[in-house]
Write a protein that holds these residues in place. Structure first.
Motif, mmCIF file in Angstrom:
data_model
loop_
_atom_site.group_PDB
_atom_site.id
_atom_site.type_symbol
_atom_site.label_atom_id
_atom_site.label_comp_id
_atom_site.label_asym_id
_atom_site.label_seq_id
_atom_site.Cartn_x
_atom_site.Cartn_y
_atom_site.Cartn_z
ATOM 1 N N SER A 19 0.893 -1.283 -0.068
ATOM 2 C CA SER A 19 -0.017 -0.075 0.122
ATOM 3 C C SER A 19 0.846 1.196 0.158
ATOM 4 C CB SER A 19 -0.854 -0.157 1.455
ATOM 5 O OG SER A 19 -1.796 -1.113 1.053
ATOM 6 N N LEU A 20 1.878 1.221 0.769
ATOM 7 C CA LEU A 20 2.838 2.414 0.848
ATOM 8 C C LEU A 20 3.430 3.016 -0.208
ATOM 9 C CD1 LEU A 20 4.357 2.033 4.479
ATOM 10 C CD2 LEU A 20 2.630 3.686 3.610
ATOM 11 N N PHE A 22 2.281 1.712 -3.441
ATOM 12 C CA PHE A 22 1.523 2.153 -4.341
ATOM 13 C C PHE A 22 1.161 3.905 -4.255
ATOM 14 C CE2 PHE A 22 -2.713 2.781 -6.088
ATOM 15 C CZ PHE A 22 -2.574 2.312 -7.261
ATOM 16 N N SER A 23 1.000 4.189 -2.838
ATOM 17 C CA SER A 23 0.647 5.414 -2.527
ATOM 18 C C SER A 23 1.798 6.279 -3.101
ATOM 19 C CB SER A 23 0.269 5.557 -0.950
ATOM 20 O OG SER A 23 -0.861 4.809 -0.792
ATOM 21 N N GLY A 24 2.783 5.983 -2.615
ATOM 22 C CA GLY A 24 4.059 6.713 -3.044
ATOM 23 C C GLY A 24 4.329 6.973 -4.266
ATOM 24 N N GLY A 25 4.188 5.904 -5.157
ATOM 25 C CA GLY A 25 4.097 5.979 -6.478
ATOM 26 C C GLY A 25 3.279 7.018 -7.234
ATOM 27 N N LEU A 26 1.752 6.623 -6.886
ATOM 28 C CA LEU A 26 1.024 7.699 -7.147
ATOM 29 C C LEU A 26 1.331 9.009 -6.899
ATOM 30 C CD1 LEU A 26 -1.697 7.640 -8.838
ATOM 31 C CD2 LEU A 26 -2.803 7.366 -6.663
ATOM 32 N N PHE A 341 8.016 -1.970 -8.548
ATOM 33 C CA PHE A 341 9.324 -2.882 -8.502
ATOM 34 C C PHE A 341 10.006 -2.812 -7.257
ATOM 35 C CE2 PHE A 341 13.578 -2.902 -9.695
ATOM 36 C CZ PHE A 341 13.800 -4.235 -10.432
ATOM 37 N N ILE A 342 10.097 -1.962 -6.811
ATOM 38 C CA ILE A 342 10.727 -1.696 -5.608
ATOM 39 C C ILE A 342 10.115 -2.679 -4.521
ATOM 40 C CG2 ILE A 342 11.391 -0.181 -3.641
ATOM 41 C CD1 ILE A 342 12.014 2.095 -5.622
ATOM 42 N N ALA A 343 8.832 -2.627 -4.507
ATOM 43 C CA ALA A 343 8.115 -3.239 -3.310
ATOM 44 C C ALA A 343 8.363 -4.938 -3.744
ATOM 45 C CB ALA A 343 6.538 -2.888 -3.349
ATOM 46 N N ALA A 344 8.425 -5.381 -4.782
ATOM 47 C CA ALA A 344 8.422 -6.733 -5.344
ATOM 48 C C ALA A 344 10.005 -7.214 -5.131
ATOM 49 C CB ALA A 344 7.925 -6.940 -6.595
#
Length: 355
Positions: A19-20, A22-26, A341-344
């Motif tokens: 979630s973090l 995704f929110s950061g990317g957006l 990508f960073i999250a995965a």
């Protein structure tokens, strides 16, 4: 002392991390878009008014935003359905154009009764889109042809077919522009009394909940998720891989075709060569931001329609180009992909062992 660096996929990505990021990317993408607009000459103190207030909180702007969102919702669903089973549909525009042509054919040749012809037009539009995506699906399964290439090439074929009709048999003799005759009044979708908003909005929302039930509540949706994750595992599990793939891909084409039918019957009332431009890229952006979740396609498509709506006024008042609006979409998409990508993945650092 030397080190080796290697990328390692995380076994489990927590909900909080996901979630973090995704929110950061957006947020990163939106900040970069704001910087781009300021650099392009848009005053910083007018950004909120132009990008938010005018398109979401003013009656005229909101009506236009919702009208623009109708085909975008269906384009997002189309991309999400195909990506769910790892079918790269880069020809959403082509399927949309075939849907528009099929809907227009029902009107021109007077198929069925006047009272329900608009419904036949929408059914024909879905059939046209499904038929157009069936070709790359067959080529992929029969000859292992890349759907990336075939769907893209078929988009060009569909556009040329539309031009052939508009400059030939379907050209309105009363107009100097290459456009078809307008459809009759009974064939048009009803207006809702709010700008140009029409009943096609209900069709788009209905499709969102239908696809959401299929993908997230039905056994078929569960099987499609396994197929999208690993085809070999799906085959070993006894899942009807071929049937699942065909249904999901044809549904993807049908959603794009329906978008074309709604543009003809609800907005343009005729076939023009300007229908549905950039729907492929927009659909993929919506599907990625919504994370392939049908319900989230709905708000994301409305927000993106607001960006298009704002972009139209920004082009008039500040001289922004269409490319700038597309660049904003690309920035948001790349920011999301980079953060996911960073999250995965994690970077594994190891010290080299000297022999």
């Amino acid at each position: 002392m030397a080190f080796q660096f290697a990328l390692q996929r995380r076994v489990n990505t927590s909900f909080l991390r996901s979630s973090l990021t995704f929110s950061g990317g957006l947020l990163l993408g939106l900040l970069l878009c704001v910087a781009l607009l300021i650099q392009a000459g848009v005053p910083a103190d007018m950004l909120f008014d132009d990008l938010v207030w005018q398109v979401f909180f003013q009656a005229d702007g909101l009506a236009q935003t919702l009208t623009l969102s109708i085909p975008l919702i269906l384009a997002g669903l189309s991309a999400a359905l195909a990506l769910r089973v790892r079918f790269w549909n880069i020809g959403i525009e082509g399927q949309l154009w075939l849907g528009a042509i099929a809907a227009m054919a029902v009107s021109i040749y007077g198929v069925g009764s006047d009272s329900y012809r608009w419904a036949l037009m929408l059914v024909a539009a879905m059939a046209g889109g499904a038929l157009w995506i069936a070709v790359p699906l067959w080529l992929k399964e029969r000859f292992h042809a890349s759907e990336l290439v075939v769907t893209l090439l078929l988009s060009n074929v569909a556009f040329q077919l539309m031009l052939h009709l508009l400059f030939g048999a379907w050209r309105d003799p009363a107009q100097s522009f290459p456009i078809s005759p307008a459809i009759s009044e009974p064939e048009r979708l009803l207006k809702l009394g709010f700008g140009n908003l029409h009943t096609g909005l209900f069709a788009s929302i209905g499709m969102v909940f239908l696809i959401m039930w299929i993908m997230e509540r039905s056994r078929f949706g569960f099987q499609s998720r396994i197929l999208g994750s690993n085809r070999q595992v799906a085959e070993a599990s006894g899942i009807a891989v071929g049937t699942t793939l065909v249904v999901m891909v044809l549904l993807s084409g049908a959603m794009a075709g329906l978008a074309g039918g709604l543009l003809v019957a609800g907005t343009e009332y005729r076939l023009t060569q300007h229908l549905g431009w950039n729907m492929t890229f927009s659909g993929i952006v919506i599907a990625f931001i919504a994370r392939l979740r049908p319900f989230w396609v709905l708000p994301v498509a409305v927000v993106l329609a607001g960006v298009y709506n704002a972009g139209a006024s920004l082009k008039v008042f500040y001289g922004l180009t269409e490319a700038t609006v597309l660049l904003m979409q690309g920035i948001v998409l790349l920011s999301l992909l980079w953060c996911q990508f960073i999250a995965a993945f994690s970077i594994d650092r190891r010290q080299e062992v000297s022999v």
